[in-house]
Write an enzyme that holds these catalytic residues in place. Structure first.
Site, PDB file in Angstrom:
ATOM      1  N   GLU A 133       0.824  -1.211   0.000  1.00 30.63           N
ATOM      2  CA  GLU A 133       0.000   0.000   0.000  1.00 30.63           C
ATOM      3  C   GLU A 133       0.855   1.257   0.000  1.00 30.63           C
ATOM      4  O   GLU A 133       1.956   1.263   0.525  1.00 30.63           O
ATOM      5  CB  GLU A 133      -0.853   0.040   1.276  1.00 30.63           C
ATOM      6  CG  GLU A 133      -1.835  -1.083   1.353  1.00 30.63           C
ATOM      7  CD  GLU A 133      -2.477  -1.191   2.729  1.00 30.63           C
ATOM      8  OE1 GLU A 133      -2.734  -0.146   3.350  1.00 30.63           O
ATOM      9  OE2 GLU A 133      -2.709  -2.328   3.155  1.00 30.63           O
ATOM     10  N   CYS A 168       3.691   8.136   1.141  1.00 26.76           N
ATOM     11  CA  CYS A 168       4.084   7.215   2.202  1.00 26.76           C
ATOM     12  C   CYS A 168       4.212   5.845   1.540  1.00 26.76           C
ATOM     13  O   CYS A 168       3.222   5.317   1.023  1.00 26.76           O
ATOM     14  CB  CYS A 168       2.994   7.219   3.273  1.00 26.76           C
ATOM     15  SG  CYS A 168       3.238   5.980   4.545  1.00 26.76           S
ATOM     16  N   CYS A 192       5.227  -7.427   7.704  1.00 21.79           N
ATOM     17  CA  CYS A 192       6.205  -6.951   8.676  1.00 21.79           C
ATOM     18  C   CYS A 192       6.414  -8.020   9.733  1.00 21.79           C
ATOM     19  O   CYS A 192       5.496  -8.736  10.097  1.00 21.79           O
ATOM     20  CB  CYS A 192       5.691  -5.658   9.320  1.00 21.79           C
ATOM     21  SG  CYS A 192       6.920  -4.848  10.360  1.00 21.79           S
ATOM     22  N   CYS A 240       4.201  -5.125  16.238  1.00 22.20           N
ATOM     23  CA  CYS A 240       3.644  -4.097  17.126  1.00 22.20           C
ATOM     24  C   CYS A 240       2.131  -4.312  17.260  1.00 22.20           C
ATOM     25  O   CYS A 240       1.439  -4.503  16.270  1.00 22.20           O
ATOM     26  CB  CYS A 240       3.921  -2.697  16.577  1.00 22.20           C
ATOM     27  SG  CYS A 240       5.673  -2.366  16.343  1.00 22.20           S
ATOM     28  N   CYS A 266      -0.601  -2.147  15.266  1.00 23.64           N
ATOM     29  CA  CYS A 266      -0.387  -1.917  13.831  1.00 23.64           C
ATOM     30  C   CYS A 266      -1.010  -3.020  12.978  1.00 23.64           C
ATOM     31  O   CYS A 266      -0.973  -4.195  13.340  1.00 23.64           O
ATOM     32  CB  CYS A 266       1.117  -1.829  13.578  1.00 23.64           C
ATOM     33  SG  CYS A 266       1.536  -1.511  11.871  1.00 23.64           S
ATOM     34  N   CYS A 316      -1.577   2.579   7.123  1.00 25.04           N
ATOM     35  CA  CYS A 316      -1.176   1.471   6.249  1.00 25.04           C
ATOM     36  C   CYS A 316      -1.374   0.090   6.846  1.00 25.04           C
ATOM     37  O   CYS A 316      -1.384  -0.083   8.043  1.00 25.04           O
ATOM     38  CB  CYS A 316       0.272   1.660   5.840  1.00 25.04           C
ATOM     39  SG  CYS A 316       0.370   2.673   4.384  1.00 25.04           S
TER      40      CYS A 316
HETATM   41  N1  SAH Z   1       8.181  -0.010  10.756  1.00 27.08           N
HETATM   42  C1  SAH Z   1       8.398   1.399  10.751  1.00 27.08           C
HETATM   43  C2  SAH Z   1       7.573   2.174   9.739  1.00 27.08           C
HETATM   44  C3  SAH Z   1       6.144   1.795   9.511  1.00 27.08           C
HETATM   45  S1  SAH Z   1       4.879   2.308  10.609  1.00 27.08           S
HETATM   46  C4  SAH Z   1       8.175   1.965  12.127  1.00 27.08           C
HETATM   47  O1  SAH Z   1       7.759   1.225  13.001  1.00 27.08           O
HETATM   48  O2  SAH Z   1       8.470   3.115  12.339  1.00 27.08           O
HETATM   49  C5  SAH Z   1       4.744   4.020  10.503  1.00 27.08           C
HETATM   50  C6  SAH Z   1       4.253   4.631  11.814  1.00 27.08           C
HETATM   51  O3  SAH Z   1       2.843   4.376  12.020  1.00 27.08           O
HETATM   52  C7  SAH Z   1       4.962   4.069  13.024  1.00 27.08           C
HETATM   53  O4  SAH Z   1       5.294   5.097  13.914  1.00 27.08           O
HETATM   54  C8  SAH Z   1       3.911   3.155  13.603  1.00 27.08           C
HETATM   55  O5  SAH Z   1       4.184   2.879  14.932  1.00 27.08           O
HETATM   56  C9  SAH Z   1       2.638   3.946  13.344  1.00 27.08           C
HETATM   57  N2  SAH Z   1       1.388   3.182  13.457  1.00 27.08           N
HETATM   58  C10 SAH Z   1       1.178   1.899  13.178  1.00 27.08           C
HETATM   59  N3  SAH Z   1      -0.089   1.547  13.428  1.00 27.08           N
HETATM   60  C11 SAH Z   1      -0.702   2.648  13.880  1.00 27.08           C
HETATM   61  C12 SAH Z   1      -2.023   2.936  14.318  1.00 27.08           C
HETATM   62  N4  SAH Z   1      -2.959   1.987  14.338  1.00 27.08           N
HETATM   63  N5  SAH Z   1      -2.301   4.189  14.710  1.00 27.08           N
HETATM   64  C13 SAH Z   1      -1.350   5.174  14.682  1.00 27.08           C
HETATM   65  N6  SAH Z   1      -0.100   4.971  14.276  1.00 27.08           N
HETATM   66  C14 SAH Z   1       0.244   3.716  13.889  1.00 27.08           C
END
Ligand code: SAH
Length: 344
Positions: free
Chosen positions: A92, A105, A112, A116, A119, A333
């Site tokens: 995406e 973006c 991944c 987390c 996410c 994303c």
């Molecule tokens: N793996 C990398 C980049 C991808 S995520 C990283 O962790 O930084 C991009 C950002 O979106 C990260 O800060 C991640 O923690 C955040 N993110 C992921 N899911 C989210 C959600 N449901 N709400 C808000 N931010 C989120």
């Protein structure tokens, strides 16, 4: 097996054209077709002879991102794409319009491994790394479809960029190349969940790319609950790497801090974070958590967010609350790919 010609660096492409006995200017021409114009086939390279086009097509393919789905936000014009890759996998991208231009973006991996809990990117599983050309193709496809020129790139889509290190670095050099998209490295932001040895490696590259750390908690007890990577490299180790990065590069580090109701948005959290970041050349981006159905996280209230930022500011820490774009199209994303995998 054929290789992706778009995933070669300028030097690697030059080695290939050398091996074919071609003059130097051919490298430049081919590189321009691939990276400046983003062509999808060798036949579009009209200043390259038919013979050479056939030879290249025997040796290589050109990676691409085909538009599988497209969503346009009625609220703010944000566009989200689900792209199909050559092997039927999906990633995406999101295009956002700001006063100073268009930002994309991009995704760096199919899925991944980081896990987390808030996410969506992990939910459909990790498949593979994206090649440099596939990361770049997200820009080409969006630019063509929307008839725009993208000026800024953030690596905050699906995947952990520093877990696909070589390809991501090659992508930076290719989009920065003056024969390609010619996007300044200063207009690129790479976001990491905190793979500490890679942060040390990255500072040695000495690239003027902005580094963003997904911090999301001020201490190990809270961070390890939502981010498994923290079990390997804890908050203090991560912040030590950031301080070293700042010392070495003289560049500001950004921190992403997603506010989840009653998890990491309390006064105590704000205070602990402020004490740890005090005096550091940094910026904190506060983000209201975007709830992903399976994840069950609840956004902080407006009141808590303002209280939180107030504490940071009292300690002299630069902080902003991020504006949410594309909220009507699930623009955070990972969500489209997951839905797609469910219907397959
Ligand atoms: N793996 C990398 C980049 C991808 S995520 C990283 O962790 O930084 C991009 C950002 O979106 C990260 O800060 C991640 O923690 C955040 N993110 C992921 N899911 C989210 C959600 N449901 N709400 C808000 N931010 C989120």
């Amino acid at each position: 097996m054929k290789r992706d010609i778009k995933s070669l660096s300028y030097e690697e492409l030059n080695n290939e054209t050398d091996a074919l006995g071609l003059p130097k200017f051919k490298t430049k021409q081919i590189f321009e077709w691939l990276h400046k114009f983003g062509v999808g086939s060798f036949d579009e390279m009209t200043n390259i002879s038919k013979d050479l086009r056939a030879k290249l097509a025997d040796l290589f393919f050109i990676s691409s991102c085909e538009i599988e789905q497209k969503y346009v936000s009625k609220l703010d014009g944000t566009v989200k794409y689900l792209f199909r890759l050559y092997d039927g996998e999906y990633v995406e991208s999101v295009i956002m319009k700001y006063k100073y231009g268009y930002t994309i973006c991009v995704s760096s991996q199919v899925g991944c491994k980081m896990g987390c809990t808030f996410c969506a990117s992990t939910l459909a599983g990790f498949k593979r790394n994206l090649e440099a050309g596939e990361i770049e193709s997200q820009l080409h496809s969006a630019q063509k479809d929307l008839n725009i020129r993208i000026s800024n790139i953030v690596l905050m889509g699906i995947g952990e960029p520093l877990d696909n290190y070589e390809n991501v670095i090659k992508f930076f050099y290719n989009v920065n190349n003056e024969n390609g998209l010619n996007i300044s490295m200063r207009s690129i932001t790479v976001s990491t969940c905190g793979i500490v040895p890679r942060i040390y490696q990255f500072m040695e590259e000495n690239l003027p790319v902005t580094l963003t750390i997904s911090l999301h908690a001020p201490n190990d007890a809270i961070r390890s609950r939502t981010m498994p990577v923290n079990n390997k490299w804890g908050v203090d180790e991560l912040l030590a790497a950031c301080r070293e990065y700042i010392k070495k590069t003289n560049r500001r580090v950004s921190f992403e801090y997603t506010l989840i109701n009653n998890v990491n948005d309390t006064y105590e959290c704000a205070k602990e974070l402020s004490v740890k970041l005090k005096g550091m050349l940094c910026h904190v981006n506060l983000i209201p958590v975007n709830n992903v159905a399976e994840r069950g996280n609840v956004k902080s209230s407006e009141e808590n967010m303002h209280k939180f930022i107030h504490v940071l500011k009292k300690y002299g820490i630069n902080a902003t609350i991020r504006r949410t774009l594309g909220s009507d199209i699930n623009a955070s994303c990972g969500q489209l790919r997951r839905n797609r995998n469910e219907v397959r």
